[in-house]
Motif scaffolding. Sequence first.
Motif, short mmCIF file in Angstrom:
data_model
loop_
_atom_site.label_atom_id
_atom_site.label_comp_id
_atom_site.label_asym_id
_atom_site.label_seq_id
_atom_site.Cartn_x
_atom_site.Cartn_y
_atom_site.Cartn_z
N UNK A 117 142.26 14.62 -18.22
CA UNK A 117 142.70 15.75 -19.22
C UNK A 117 141.61 16.67 -19.60
N UNK A 118 141.99 17.79 -19.64
CA UNK A 118 141.05 18.90 -20.19
C UNK A 118 141.46 19.60 -21.30
N UNK A 119 140.53 19.84 -22.36
CA UNK A 119 140.94 20.29 -23.52
C UNK A 119 141.34 21.88 -23.38
N UNK A 209 145.40 22.52 -28.87
CA UNK A 209 144.97 21.57 -29.92
C UNK A 209 144.84 20.12 -29.28
N UNK A 210 145.25 19.98 -28.19
CA UNK A 210 145.07 18.61 -27.44
C UNK A 210 144.48 18.99 -26.20
N UNK A 211 145.13 18.40 -24.92
CA UNK A 211 144.71 18.55 -23.80
C UNK A 211 145.82 18.84 -22.53
N UNK A 213 146.84 17.84 -18.74
CA UNK A 213 146.65 16.90 -17.80
C UNK A 213 147.65 17.16 -16.55
N UNK B 242 144.67 9.07 -24.06
CA UNK B 242 143.25 10.24 -24.29
C UNK B 242 143.79 11.57 -24.92
N UNK B 243 145.23 11.90 -24.34
CA UNK B 243 145.73 13.21 -25.05
C UNK B 243 146.17 12.98 -26.32
N UNK B 246 143.11 12.82 -28.84
CA UNK B 246 142.52 14.13 -28.87
C UNK B 246 143.19 14.97 -30.12
N UNK B 271 134.34 10.35 -23.80
CA UNK B 271 135.16 11.35 -23.33
C UNK B 271 136.06 12.14 -24.41
N UNK B 275 137.14 16.23 -25.49
CA UNK B 275 138.62 16.34 -25.75
C UNK B 275 138.69 16.87 -27.24
#
Lengths: 294, 405
Positions: A117-119, A209-211, A213, B242-243, B246, B271, B275
């Motif tokens: 995942x990326x922000x 506000x999250x990510x 993916x 993870x999501x 975050x 990580x 995030x």
Amino acid sequence: MDYLIQVIGSGIIQGLVYGLIAVSLVLIYKSSGVFNFAVGEFCTAGAVFFFILQSLGLPLWVVIPGFLLMAAVFGGLIEKLIIDRLIGRDPMAITLVTIGISSILVGLLLFFFGANPEIVELPLPDLTLEIGSALFISSQVWNGIIAALAMIALLLFYKFSTMGILMRATADSQVKSIVLGINARRILTITWGISAVVAALSGLAVANGSAVSYDMGIVGLAALPVVLLGGLESIPGAIIAGIIIGLVETTSNFYFGPWLGLTGFQAISPYILLLVVLLIRPEGLFGQELIERV
Amino acid sequence: MKKMVLVCSVFLLGLAVVFQSSPTVAEEKKPVKFLLTAPLSGILGSVPDIGYGLMDAAQYINDTGGIGGRKLEAIVEDGRYDVPTIVGLFNKYAADEPKDEFLFFCPFAGPALKALREKANQEEKIPVLGASMTNQIFNDRVSKDTPYYFTTGPGYNEQWAMVLKYIKKNHKKSTPPRVALHYYDNSTGREIHQSLRDYAKKYGIDLVMMEPFSPKAQTFAPGFLKFRQKKVEYILFWNWSFKVGARYFKEVKKYLPNVPTYGVHWTAANLFFHLAGDSYDGHYVVSGYPLETELDNTFIKNVTDMAKKKKRSIKTWGFYLQSWVMGQLAGEASRQVLREGKPLTRANIRDALENIDTTLTGMFGGNKLDYTTHKFSQARMLRADKGKKSLVPVTDWVDIYEYIK
């Protein structure tokens, strides 16, 4: 009271995002009778486009039109390369093809974007809202605003712009619009492009506000009860149903679920509502009743 | 001369026949196979680092002498975090591979561990190194009910007990600490409820409420409001996405800036600094693993050297380390069997795992792993530090069972 405000406010914000995804589905369904099962991946692709442009260090005023343009081209290309070749076939067959498109897009996103995942963070002014002890943080407020503005812009576009009128005409009857000299194929490509733009904005609202993916497309499932509840052909129906479903989810999570002693009730509550509504109005709240001559 | 050639030829031929028929030499060539059904696609997303961890650990074992001349072979398949897929793959390998080669399995999904309980423990009797630390399996009866199951971390119950004990130990007020659980709403999220109640009672902690959240939630705000109303002082955050994490860390800092959050294994990841940014700061976790940044730890040195050698770009270090440990445990247990002069069978490997004598190359700061419970005995508390952009230890490595007594 503050608690109720929080629950209702959160439900409306969530519902606006669901509504926007549903609008993307309705646009395509109205114009071609095709139910786009790849809508979730369209959302993901949009959020990925935003992430790519933002990570290049471009200013926001370049990133926003840039990612919307990329989404429009992406939607148009999908239509031109795949859907256009199937015109004339049963819409159900094309609907099934969208399931394949969904799988291919997941694979492509995984291949090019990667597994992690990326922000995603929209650098916008702080609009954190505090009402008593209820609090709506800035990113959520912005997500609601983005969804609402997109819906208003789309309704205005559909109602007043020449292209919007052409799109409505084509949606009403492709045959009649062709007779009247409208290039229905071009209109269909544009419709897919606009639908992809709407989905991209939804994807941005989900990821902000999250990510983001590659597997974020599951969010498309949230739009299924919305679009069926509102009616498959109605944009205002999708918007209103989105808000209803958002409210049902949050209230059932924070009121009905605990009262009934059922954890996880939130997940099924939209479908219970949907079942009840469809028993009474099979075409959905704002859908068109199909009258067939025999 | 002709006679000489004839004698030599007969001698060489005889030698070849003898060696070919010798079971020792033939056996040495057989690989030791470890099947890992990693989530490379599917509902939990794709985590290739899990596969790389096992592959690299196998190479490390092979580079350092192998298993009595045999190579550890990592077989990584896409389990999709899907029970039917994983069960299907396991059945295929169980049917196709010889029992003296297919010696280890990891489904990397708690539900599959449950589904294969009978098949793996009673029918196949194959050592399984799991990723899930679920109490539904890894409880006091594990050695009797599922003797072939081992997990690669302390049990969830013990981890949460350690969190509660740590909170109690460091609580400054005279009133009992007011703690709430905020959990991912599924069966694993719910499984710790009873033991949390029991440990809270034991330590004199006021477990105010247990509040579920939906993985689909766009906001956790209504739950946070309840915590405010109930004057919660500590939040136990039970999550493995993870999501979701975050978004959670960002929100909780806005709603409850003075309420620290605590987690276990699955939220122990640097990580999250990437995030969630500084919102991850101050999060406390229990972890049975050292950090990838602790290069003075010989285990970490080995792991990072191999990752560098293989030019890996590891993002989810927690997963990479976990499957690396599986490979290393497989290698060391197998070597132990051979050291004891026993044949390398599934049953002997199981016994070796239960009585393994290893520090896992210094993984727990030099402490030995006690695997008699089929769970890790060593753990530490870590705290997210925004200055270092990393988790930092706030306790030494401790025997978790001693700590939570």
